[in-house]
Structures are given as structure tokens and as C-alpha cells.
Design an enzyme around this catalytic site. Structure first.
Site, PDB file in Angstrom:
ATOM      1  N   GLY A  11       0.827  -1.217   0.000  1.00 19.92           N
ATOM      2  CA  GLY A  11       0.000   0.000   0.000  1.00 19.92           C
ATOM      3  C   GLY A  11       0.854   1.256   0.000  1.00 19.92           C
ATOM      4  O   GLY A  11       0.493   2.259   0.619  1.00 19.92           O
ATOM      5  N   HIS A  12       1.992   1.225  -0.730  1.00 22.05           N
ATOM      6  CA  HIS A  12       2.958   2.322  -0.615  1.00 22.05           C
ATOM      7  C   HIS A  12       2.516   3.618  -1.276  1.00 22.05           C
ATOM      8  O   HIS A  12       3.184   4.628  -1.151  1.00 22.05           O
ATOM      9  CB  HIS A  12       4.316   1.890  -1.189  1.00 22.05           C
ATOM     10  CG  HIS A  12       4.336   1.785  -2.673  1.00 22.05           C
ATOM     11  ND1 HIS A  12       3.775   0.721  -3.343  1.00 22.05           N
ATOM     12  CD2 HIS A  12       4.818   2.615  -3.631  1.00 22.05           C
ATOM     13  CE1 HIS A  12       3.930   0.911  -4.635  1.00 22.05           C
ATOM     14  NE2 HIS A  12       4.551   2.051  -4.836  1.00 22.05           N
ATOM     15  N   ARG A  13       1.398   3.589  -1.996  1.00 25.59           N
ATOM     16  CA  ARG A  13       0.956   4.843  -2.629  1.00 25.59           C
ATOM     17  C   ARG A  13      -0.083   5.583  -1.796  1.00 25.59           C
ATOM     18  O   ARG A  13      -0.460   6.697  -2.109  1.00 25.59           O
ATOM     19  CB  ARG A  13       0.355   4.532  -3.997  1.00 25.59           C
ATOM     20  CG  ARG A  13       1.442   4.247  -4.996  1.00 25.59           C
ATOM     21  CD  ARG A  13       0.823   4.165  -6.349  1.00 25.59           C
ATOM     22  NE  ARG A  13       1.809   4.335  -7.387  1.00 25.59           N
ATOM     23  CZ  ARG A  13       1.556   4.100  -8.665  1.00 25.59           C
ATOM     24  NH1 ARG A  13       0.355   3.695  -9.047  1.00 25.59           N
ATOM     25  NH2 ARG A  13       2.489   4.282  -9.562  1.00 25.59           N
ATOM     26  N   TYR A 137     -15.883  -2.911   7.699  1.00 32.90           N
ATOM     27  CA  TYR A 137     -14.441  -2.613   7.738  1.00 32.90           C
ATOM     28  C   TYR A 137     -13.857  -3.072   9.074  1.00 32.90           C
ATOM     29  O   TYR A 137     -12.811  -3.730   9.130  1.00 32.90           O
ATOM     30  CB  TYR A 137     -14.239  -1.105   7.550  1.00 32.90           C
ATOM     31  CG  TYR A 137     -12.827  -0.630   7.744  1.00 32.90           C
ATOM     32  CD1 TYR A 137     -11.919  -0.639   6.692  1.00 32.90           C
ATOM     33  CD2 TYR A 137     -12.383  -0.169   8.986  1.00 32.90           C
ATOM     34  CE1 TYR A 137     -10.608  -0.206   6.864  1.00 32.90           C
ATOM     35  CE2 TYR A 137     -11.077   0.258   9.176  1.00 32.90           C
ATOM     36  CZ  TYR A 137     -10.201   0.241   8.115  1.00 32.90           C
ATOM     37  OH  TYR A 137      -8.906   0.669   8.298  1.00 32.90           O
ATOM     38  N   PRO A 164      -3.917   2.854  14.480  1.00 29.52           N
ATOM     39  CA  PRO A 164      -3.798   4.308  14.550  1.00 29.52           C
ATOM     40  C   PRO A 164      -5.166   4.961  14.688  1.00 29.52           C
ATOM     41  O   PRO A 164      -6.174   4.427  14.218  1.00 29.52           O
ATOM     42  CB  PRO A 164      -3.185   4.696  13.205  1.00 29.52           C
ATOM     43  CG  PRO A 164      -3.016   3.452  12.420  1.00 29.52           C
ATOM     44  CD  PRO A 164      -3.712   2.347  13.129  1.00 29.52           C
ATOM     45  N   ASN A 166      -7.527   8.496  13.802  1.00 29.58           N
ATOM     46  CA  ASN A 166      -7.776   9.130  12.492  1.00 29.58           C
ATOM     47  C   ASN A 166      -6.507   9.842  12.025  1.00 29.58           C
ATOM     48  O   ASN A 166      -5.957  10.654  12.758  1.00 29.58           O
ATOM     49  CB  ASN A 166      -8.877  10.191  12.605  1.00 29.58           C
ATOM     50  CG  ASN A 166     -10.202   9.588  12.995  1.00 29.58           C
ATOM     51  OD1 ASN A 166     -10.258   8.701  13.847  1.00 29.58           O
ATOM     52  ND2 ASN A 166     -11.271  10.047  12.389  1.00 29.58           N
ATOM     53  N   ARG A 210     -13.308  13.557  17.635  1.00 28.42           N
ATOM     54  CA  ARG A 210     -12.328  12.694  16.982  1.00 28.42           C
ATOM     55  C   ARG A 210     -10.927  13.152  17.387  1.00 28.42           C
ATOM     56  O   ARG A 210     -10.707  14.322  17.703  1.00 28.42           O
ATOM     57  CB  ARG A 210     -12.438  12.792  15.446  1.00 28.42           C
ATOM     58  CG  ARG A 210     -13.728  12.224  14.861  1.00 28.42           C
ATOM     59  CD  ARG A 210     -13.781  10.713  14.936  1.00 28.42           C
ATOM     60  NE  ARG A 210     -14.997  10.187  14.323  1.00 28.42           N
ATOM     61  CZ  ARG A 210     -16.176  10.063  14.925  1.00 28.42           C
ATOM     62  NH1 ARG A 210     -16.322  10.440  16.185  1.00 28.42           N
ATOM     63  NH2 ARG A 210     -17.211   9.553  14.285  1.00 28.42           N
TER      64      ARG A 210
HETATM   65  P1  GDP Z   1     -15.441   8.297  11.043  1.00 29.29           P
HETATM   66  O1  GDP Z   1     -14.375   8.871  11.937  1.00 29.29           O
HETATM   67  O2  GDP Z   1     -15.242   6.855  10.733  1.00 29.29           O
HETATM   68  O3  GDP Z   1     -16.819   8.589  11.568  1.00 29.29           O
HETATM   69  O4  GDP Z   1     -15.302   8.970   9.608  1.00 29.29           O
HETATM   70  P2  GDP Z   1     -15.253  10.450   8.990  1.00 29.29           P
HETATM   71  O5  GDP Z   1     -13.890  11.029   9.165  1.00 29.29           O
HETATM   72  O6  GDP Z   1     -15.747  10.302   7.602  1.00 29.29           O
HETATM   73  O7  GDP Z   1     -16.314  11.306   9.803  1.00 29.29           O
HETATM   74  C1  GDP Z   1     -16.059  11.832  11.080  1.00 29.29           C
HETATM   75  C2  GDP Z   1     -17.147  12.797  11.501  1.00 29.29           C
HETATM   76  O8  GDP Z   1     -17.030  14.000  10.727  1.00 29.29           O
HETATM   77  C3  GDP Z   1     -18.577  12.293  11.287  1.00 29.29           C
HETATM   78  O9  GDP Z   1     -19.349  12.748  12.382  1.00 29.29           O
HETATM   79  C4  GDP Z   1     -18.991  13.039  10.008  1.00 29.29           C
HETATM   80  O10 GDP Z   1     -20.400  13.199   9.894  1.00 29.29           O
HETATM   81  C5  GDP Z   1     -18.303  14.377  10.226  1.00 29.29           C
HETATM   82  N1  GDP Z   1     -18.124  15.193   9.000  1.00 29.29           N
HETATM   83  C6  GDP Z   1     -18.440  16.518   8.898  1.00 29.29           C
HETATM   84  N2  GDP Z   1     -18.246  16.970   7.660  1.00 29.29           N
HETATM   85  C7  GDP Z   1     -17.750  15.924   6.946  1.00 29.29           C
HETATM   86  C8  GDP Z   1     -17.340  15.777   5.596  1.00 29.29           C
HETATM   87  O11 GDP Z   1     -17.403  16.708   4.768  1.00 29.29           O
HETATM   88  N3  GDP Z   1     -16.864  14.546   5.210  1.00 29.29           N
HETATM   89  C9  GDP Z   1     -16.776  13.503   6.099  1.00 29.29           C
HETATM   90  N4  GDP Z   1     -16.270  12.345   5.684  1.00 29.29           N
HETATM   91  N5  GDP Z   1     -17.204  13.604   7.388  1.00 29.29           N
HETATM   92  C10 GDP Z   1     -17.669  14.799   7.799  1.00 29.29           C
END
Ligand code: GDP
Length: 323
Positions: A11-13, A137, A164, A166, A210
Site C-alpha cells: 500500500g505504498h501509494r 471494515y 492508529p 484518524n 475525533r
Molecule cells: P469516522 O471517523 O469513521 O466517523 O469517519 P469520517 O472522518 O468520515 O467522519 C467523522 C465525523 O465527521 C462524522 O461525524 C462526520 O459526519 C463528520 N463530517 C463533517 N463533515 C464531513 C465531511 O465533509 N466529510 C466527512 N467524511 N465527514 C464529515
């Protein structure tokens, strides 16, 4: 890992694999095995078997995976479970057959139960129901963790799973439908500023929290783990019945609203934020407990605001035409 050791980065890319390669090269490793998915489809058992028989890598960083944000996981659940199960089973099994000395399997903290106590300790694995938006997943990744432990038990391998939090950084996916929140917000705020738009839509309520780690810190942690002396490394695999698992995180969290305000500021957008409550929030929190890796002597270095500024610059320089 000797500088001449043969190291396969699967997965190096991608976001993670490319950061690991940058770091390995910077450390003087010059015997890297890198093959694209076009050259080797990791879902294909026979192809992966041939590859390992031929190449016999001494170390494997398993960073190849089908990944995506909340919407992608929700929309393509079959691909998320199938591709990940195939990729990791093929690599882990063939790493065992070909005598790989150490393998590091990368997943994510969504393997932990949705309502597990926070911060998430490694031992909370399999103690409750998962978050439904990314269950396929997460189940694939849990299977990979159990596979590492089972091979260690039965065959005496030294395969470690690292989860890890996020991640973000250069080479991330900035596709608005498929990406994670941080790259999506970078793109949305940048484009909104360019268009002089009045508002930016943020998904969900903004309340979930997060934790974010720059991928260069993650790469640093993966080399740190792979280079641990035998006694420390093997102690992570020691118990036959607890997972050979370690969290990699910053140990700090922000709400999605706070993150959006940070990105807004970094991008210099002057308009308003609108929360689209028809979009899912996902799990309310997933903050890593990082005691285990801190006790080994590793800590992250890049703060969120600094990492965001750098990633924003990378995005502007490299993705001018959009993702
Ligand atoms: P998760 O950490 O697996 O839930 O994945 P995400 O990074 O896709 O989403 C994290 C949180 O960010 C969730 O509550 C989403 O609803 C919120 N979020 C807000 N705006 C966005 C957006 O534009 N894209 C994504 N992917 N998530 C968003």
C-alpha cells in the site's frame, strides 16, 4: 531492521504507506519492495503467494487496505469487508509461509465497540457492539488482528497489529464523497474561499469528537515498533489470549465543530458553517488510550494546528485541479 533488510511496504501509494516509505528512505533503508496494485492485485491469492515465494521480504508493513470515510463505508460495505479480508489474509498467511521476521498490520480505532469507555484501551477489543456505519471494515480488521495473534500462537511468528487513530497528511484522499472529515473540510473550505461562497456544509451535528494524528508521526511510530529490541517487541505479543495490539494516537480529541473552525481559520474562509443533520454522526467518540506506546518511549510530535497548516499547504500545492 538493518539498512539492507528487504522491507515490503504494502500500500505504498496511500496516505500511510507513502509516509512509511518516506521515513524508511530518510533512515537509509534502500532495499524496499514496492509494487503497485496494477502489478500485484493483493486480493488475488495465487498472485500474492507467487510474490512472497519469489521475494521473501524480511519485514512487512501491511498498510494496503480499502479505506474511506463514513459515507464510503456506508455505501460500499461489501467491498470494505471483502477487499480487506482478502488483502490481509493473503499477506499475513504468505508472510508466515515465507519466513517474514516481523509484520506490522495497520487498522484503525473503529475496531473498538461504539460505546466503549474512553480513552480506548487495547483490551476493550470485542467487548461490545460496533458502530454500524463502519462495521464491515471493522470486522475485517478485527479478523486481521485475530489472525496475527493466532499465527503467533500456532506458528511462533512475530506479527503485531497497530491501530492508529484518524490520520491525515500528504497523499490523503480529498474526494468529497469518499474521504474522511479532515481532508474533506480542507477541500471544502479552500474551494469556498476561492469561490467567495457564503457558507460551507459540515456533515452531522458537529458534536462527535475525533482524535487526529499526522501521518508522519504514525510513520515514526511504525518504525519505532519495528525497530524495538526483541524483548520489548515480543512482550507486546506475549499473552496468547490477549490481542497482539497497540494503539497509536495523540491522546487528544476535538469536536467536529472545533475541527471545522480550525480548518476555516487555516484556509482563511470568512463565511458561515452550516451543519447538515441528515448526514450521520457516526460513533460519538473514539479517543485512544496511548499508555502502552508511551510506556515504550514513543510520543507524537506534530500538533493538530501545525499539521493542519502543513497539510493545507500540501493540498494547495498538489491538488490545484481538485481531487
Ligand atoms: P469516522 O471517523 O469513521 O466517523 O469517519 P469520517 O472522518 O468520515 O467522519 C467523522 C465525523 O465527521 C462524522 O461525524 C462526520 O459526519 C463528520 N463530517 C463533517 N463533515 C464531513 C465531511 O465533509 N466529510 C466527512 N467524511 N465527514 C464529515
Amino acid at each position: 531492521m538493518d539498512k539492507q533488510a528487504k522491507i515490503y511496504v504494502a500500500g505504498h501509494r496511500g496516505l500511510v504507506g507513502s509516509a512509511i516509505v518516506r521515513r524508511l528512505l530518510a533512515e537509509g533503508h534502500d532495499n524496499l519492495l514496492l509494487v503497485t496494485s496494477r502489478e500485484l492485485d493483493l486480493r488475488n491469492q495465487a498472485a500474492v503467494t507467487d510474490f512472497f515465494k519469489r521475494e521473501k521480504p524480511e519485514y512487512v508493513f501491511l498498510a494496503a487496505a480499502k479505506v474511506g470515510g463514513i459515507e464510503a463505508n456506508n455505501s460500499f460495505p461489501a467491498e470494505f469487508i471483502h477487499d480487506n479480508l482478502m488483502i490481509q489474509s493473503n499477506i499475513i498467511h504468505n508472510a508466515y509461509l515465507s519466513g517474514t521476521r516481523r509484520l506490522l498490520f495497520l487498522g484503525s480505532t473503529c475496531i473498538y465497540p461504539r460505546l466503549a469507555p474512553q480513552p480506548l484501551k487495547e483490551e476493550y477489543l470485542l467487548t461490545g457492539p460496533l458502530e454500524p456505519t463502519n462495521e464491515p471494515y471493522a470486522i475485517a480488521k478485527i479478523a486481521g488482528i485475530t489472525m496475527c495473534r493466532s499465527y503467533n500462537r500456532q506458528f511462533g511468528t512475530a506479527f503485531l497489529a497497530a491501530m492508529p487513530t484518524n490520520l491525515y497528511g500528504p497523499n490523503d484522499n480529498f474526494d468529497l464523497e469518499k474521504s474522511h472529515v479532515l481532508p474533506a473540510l480542507i477541500r471544502k473550505f479552500h474551494e469556498a474561499k476561492d469561490r467567495n461562497a457564503e457558507k460551507v456544509i459540515v456533515w452531522g451535528t458537529g458534536e462527535p469528537k475525533r482524535e487526529f494524528l499526522h501521518v508522519d508521526d504514525l510513520a515514526d511510530a511504525t518504525l519505532f515498533l519495528m525497530n524495538l529490541p526483541d524483548d520489548a517487541y515480543l512482550s507486546l505479543l506475549a499473552s496468547h489470549f490477549s490481542p497482539a495490539l497497540i494503539n497509536i494516537g495523540a491522546g487528544e480529541e476535538v469536536s467536529i465543530r472545533e475541527l471545522a473552525l480550525l480548518v476555516k481559520n487555516v484556509a482563511g474562509f470568512a463565511g458561515e458553517l452550516i451543519f447538515d443533520r441528515t448526514k450521520p454522526d457516526g460513533t460519538p467518540r473514539k479517543l485512544c488510550d496511548v499508555t502502552r506506546i508511551h510506556d515504550l518511549g514513543w510520543r507524537h510530535r506534530i500538533g493538530l494546528e501545525e499539521g493542519l497548516r502543513e497539510t493545507y499547504r500540501w493540498y494547495v500545492e498538489n491538488m490545484k485541479t481538485g481531487a
